[in-house]
Design a protein around this motif. Structure first.
Motif, PDB file in Angstrom:
ATOM      1  N   SER A  38      70.528  21.406  39.866  1.00 22.05           N
ATOM      2  CA  SER A  38      70.686  22.785  39.398  1.00 22.05           C
ATOM      3  C   SER A  38      69.614  23.704  39.970  1.00 22.05           C
ATOM      4  O   SER A  38      69.487  24.855  39.534  1.00 22.05           O
ATOM      5  N   GLU A  39      68.839  23.206  40.926  1.00 20.51           N
ATOM      6  CA  GLU A  39      67.730  23.992  41.471  1.00 20.51           C
ATOM      7  C   GLU A  39      68.220  25.193  42.261  1.00 20.51           C
ATOM      8  O   GLU A  39      69.269  25.147  42.925  1.00 20.51           O
ATOM      9  N   THR A  40      67.476  26.286  42.143  1.00 25.21           N
ATOM     10  CA  THR A  40      67.744  27.499  42.913  1.00 25.21           C
ATOM     11  C   THR A  40      66.471  27.869  43.665  1.00 25.21           C
ATOM     12  O   THR A  40      65.515  27.086  43.710  1.00 25.21           O
ATOM     13  N   PHE A  41      66.439  29.066  44.213  1.00 26.33           N
ATOM     14  CA  PHE A  41      65.241  29.550  44.895  1.00 26.33           C
ATOM     15  C   PHE A  41      64.499  30.576  44.039  1.00 26.33           C
ATOM     16  O   PHE A  41      63.867  31.501  44.541  1.00 26.33           O
ATOM     17  N   GLU A  42      64.518  30.364  42.730  1.00 28.72           N
ATOM     18  CA  GLU A  42      63.987  31.351  41.792  1.00 28.72           C
ATOM     19  C   GLU A  42      62.474  31.529  41.864  1.00 28.72           C
ATOM     20  O   GLU A  42      61.945  32.555  41.415  1.00 28.72           O
ATOM     21  N   LEU A  43      61.744  30.549  42.415  1.00 28.58           N
ATOM     22  CA  LEU A  43      60.285  30.655  42.438  1.00 28.58           C
ATOM     23  C   LEU A  43      59.753  31.403  43.656  1.00 28.58           C
ATOM     24  O   LEU A  43      58.574  31.792  43.682  1.00 28.58           O
ATOM     25  N   LEU A  44      60.586  31.637  44.649  1.00 27.82           N
ATOM     26  CA  LEU A  44      60.116  32.334  45.853  1.00 27.82           C
ATOM     27  C   LEU A  44      59.537  33.714  45.534  1.00 27.82           C
ATOM     28  O   LEU A  44      58.483  34.081  46.084  1.00 27.82           O
ATOM     29  N   PRO A  45      60.159  34.503  44.656  1.00 24.92           N
ATOM     30  CA  PRO A  45      59.596  35.828  44.377  1.00 24.92           C
ATOM     31  C   PRO A  45      58.240  35.794  43.688  1.00 24.92           C
ATOM     32  O   PRO A  45      57.561  36.826  43.627  1.00 24.92           O
ATOM     33  N   ARG A  46      57.838  34.651  43.165  1.00 25.27           N
ATOM     34  CA  ARG A  46      56.531  34.544  42.512  1.00 25.27           C
ATOM     35  C   ARG A  46      55.424  34.112  43.466  1.00 25.27           C
ATOM     36  O   ARG A  46      54.266  33.963  43.059  1.00 25.27           O
ATOM     37  N   CYS A  47      55.765  33.900  44.720  1.00 22.96           N
ATOM     38  CA  CYS A  47      54.737  33.626  45.722  1.00 22.96           C
ATOM     39  C   CYS A  47      54.040  34.937  46.089  1.00 22.96           C
ATOM     40  O   CYS A  47      54.688  35.979  46.173  1.00 22.96           O
ATOM     41  N   VAL A  48      52.737  34.866  46.296  1.00 16.30           N
ATOM     42  CA  VAL A  48      51.944  36.081  46.474  1.00 16.30           C
ATOM     43  C   VAL A  48      51.167  36.037  47.789  1.00 16.30           C
ATOM     44  O   VAL A  48      50.939  34.972  48.359  1.00 16.30           O
ATOM     45  N   LEU A  49      50.768  37.217  48.240  1.00 12.37           N
ATOM     46  CA  LEU A  49      49.922  37.339  49.418  1.00 12.37           C
ATOM     47  C   LEU A  49      48.551  37.856  49.014  1.00 12.37           C
ATOM     48  O   LEU A  49      48.393  38.484  47.959  1.00 12.37           O
ATOM     49  N   LYS A  50      47.571  37.619  49.858  1.00 10.97           N
ATOM     50  CA  LYS A  50      46.196  38.008  49.557  1.00 10.97           C
ATOM     51  C   LYS A  50      45.848  39.361  50.173  1.00 10.97           C
ATOM     52  O   LYS A  50      46.095  39.586  51.357  1.00 10.97           O
TER      53      LYS A  50
END
Length: 501
Positions: free
Chosen positions: A251-263
């Motif tokens: 059931s995995e999606t790509f939902e965590l990509l938007p929570r990746c951050v840049l410095k």
């Protein structure tokens, strides 16, 4: 009925996830993160620590099917190692933050750039593999946060690298499951590589993952088998770490990509909001560093432990780049003096200057609750920690010699997922990191290629641009001065001895 093993579930997600499921917004974000990583890659080439790796690769022997920057072609595994080290070493790359652990998803890019040269890979193929690797690593950080057990997050990186590589190599589900098992039993790094006293290896640990994971996946491609029940079996992950992975990957999606951050600032990610608060206060109040009596920083437990002289050791002793970029004391002091924290702030002469060394000793770091143990209780009672990682709550107070105290509080920073970088922000950072290293024309070609990546029939367009970056490999000081090889080492052992006392 016996449950299906996690390795097979991870493998199925890695191989079957569709590019169309990533979503347009996340595709654009992945491309920005790729360009951000390439800025670090270009900038790192002439750094002394990277030069050590380049010389070692030449000793091991150039020649292979992979095009790489700086030196001649390399085999796939060494190419993955070099790409990863270049992206990682400046410590200016992206992050994902879980409640109990963090990671750098862009560590996955290096091996993908190498393995993408094994066969014709389109821009969409590359982005899909990148998305899979990012999602798997971030998910594992949430599900099994091994850092709290003293194991480095590059253990989890090994699984995500292996999954992304397997996708590009078109491994079968069974081959991928075996590759994941081999990775899990072969890569078990300790988080002490990031503790004080911090050495150069902090910036290279993930590159050894890349080398190993490429080897593992090519072996699995030949039919090599490994412990597929690494999470569930005897002496497996649950037995050893007391962490059970029982996740529904189907059931995995790509939902965590938007929570990746840049410095925004070239320093450990948990310092970002604090530095932005200091920076805004400095500019608004026109703070003169000579008039500062003290600086008090209140942050959350994770930041306190990693960069504020908590569980990871004394961060007020700063003598090298690796110490400096993981010291909230140094970062705060140099920001107040220079108005920025970029790679220039990690040059040896800047670190050793009396002005920053004096000011960093005036900095105090604390949390919102006076007790730090037991961790679960402290995390509940500390309002700064309760809010993390959804917010990065911080308070900065600058005490001046005239008795005035300047205060600012905030809960995120420009680059956090609540205020992400735009393309303009990312391009500005990329240009600054690559200026005077590659031409303006090459900068534009790289920017254009990355922005149009999903439309490229082959990733070779990007690879050829990166391979065109060539620089002189500097001789080590011991060759220039007539001393033995030990002369090329910094006096880290003496510094560490001083730190221990």
């Amino acid at each position: 009925m016996e449950k299906e093993l996690q390795n097979f579930k991870i493998a199925r997600f890695a191989l079957n996830a569709r590019y169309d499921d990533i979503g347009e917004a996340s595709v654009e974000q992945l491309k920005r993160h790729l360009l951000d990583a390439l800025g670090s890659l270009i900038h790192a080439g002439n750094k002394p620590a990277i030069q050590k790796l380049l010389r070692q690769l030449q000793v091991m022997g150039e020649g292979g099917k992979c095009k790489v920057p700086l030196i001649e072609n390399l085999p796939y595994d060494r190419a993955a190692q070099l790409y990863t080290a270049l992206i990682r070493y400046p410590d200016f790359m992206d992050n994902f933050m879980g409640k109990e652990a963090t990671c750098h998803p862009s560590d996955n890019i290096g091996p993908l750039l190498a393995v993408a040269q094994f066969g014709p890979i389109s821009g969409k193929d590359f982005l899909a593999a990148m998305a899979v690797a990012y999602q798997i690593e971030c998910r594992l950080v949430l599900e099994i946060p091994v850092m709290k057990e003293g194991i480095d997050h590059t253990l989890l990186l090994g699984y995500s690298m292996t999954a992304g590589i397997a996708r590009l190599l078109n491994l079968t589900e069974e081959q991928t499951a075996h590759a994941l098992g081999i990775t899990g039993t072969s890569i078990s790094p300790m988080v002490s590589s990031r503790a004080s006293y911090t050495y150069e290896w902090k910036g290279f640990a993930s590159s050894l993952d890349a080398l190993n994971c490429v080897n593992i996946c090519f072996l699995a491609r030949e039919g090599m088998t490994g412990p597929v029940a690494i999470f569930e079996g005897p002496k497996g992950f649950d037995d050893v770490f007391g962490m059970k992975l029982d996740y529904d990957w189907d059931s995995e999606t790509f939902e965590l990509l938007p929570r990746c951050v840049l410095k925004k600032y070239n320093v450990e990610v948990h310092a970002q909001a604090t530095l932005e608060a200091l920076d805004e206060l400095r500019k608004q109040q026109q703070v003169n560093p000579e008039e500062i009596e003290n600086v008090e920083l209140t942050t959350f437990l994770t930041a306190y432990h990693i960069i504020g002289s908590g569980a990871y050791g004394n961060r007020q002793i700063v003598e090298t780049k690796e110490q400096a970029d993981h010291s909230l004391f140094y970062a705060a002091a140099v920001l107040l003096l220079d108005g920025e924290v970029y790679p220039e702030q990690y040059e040896p002469e800047r670190i050793k200057n009396n002005d920053v060394q004096r000011l960093l000793k005036k900095v105090k770091v604390s949390t919102g609750f006076p007790l730090h143990q037991p961790l679960i209780v402290a995390g509940i009672l500390d309002p700064y920690t309760v809010a993390y990682p959804n917010k990065m709550k911080t308070k900065v107070e600058i005490g001046l010699k005239n008795g005035q105290t300047l205060t600012r509080e905030q809960e995120d920073y420009h680059g956090f997922f609540t205020r992400p970088f735009t393309w303009d922000d990312t391009i500005e950072k990329f240009r600054r990191l690559s200026n005077n290293i590659v031409s303006a024309e090459m900068q534009e070609q790289l920017i254009g290629t990355v922005r149009n990546l999903e439309n490229l029939p082959e990733i070779s367009t990007l690879i050829n641009l990166l391979a065109a970056i060539k620089k002189k490999i500097f001789k080590p000081p011991w060759q220039l001065q007539g001393h033995g090889p030990a002369g090329d080492l910094r006096p880290d052992s003496r510094q560490a001895a001083k730190w221990r006392t």
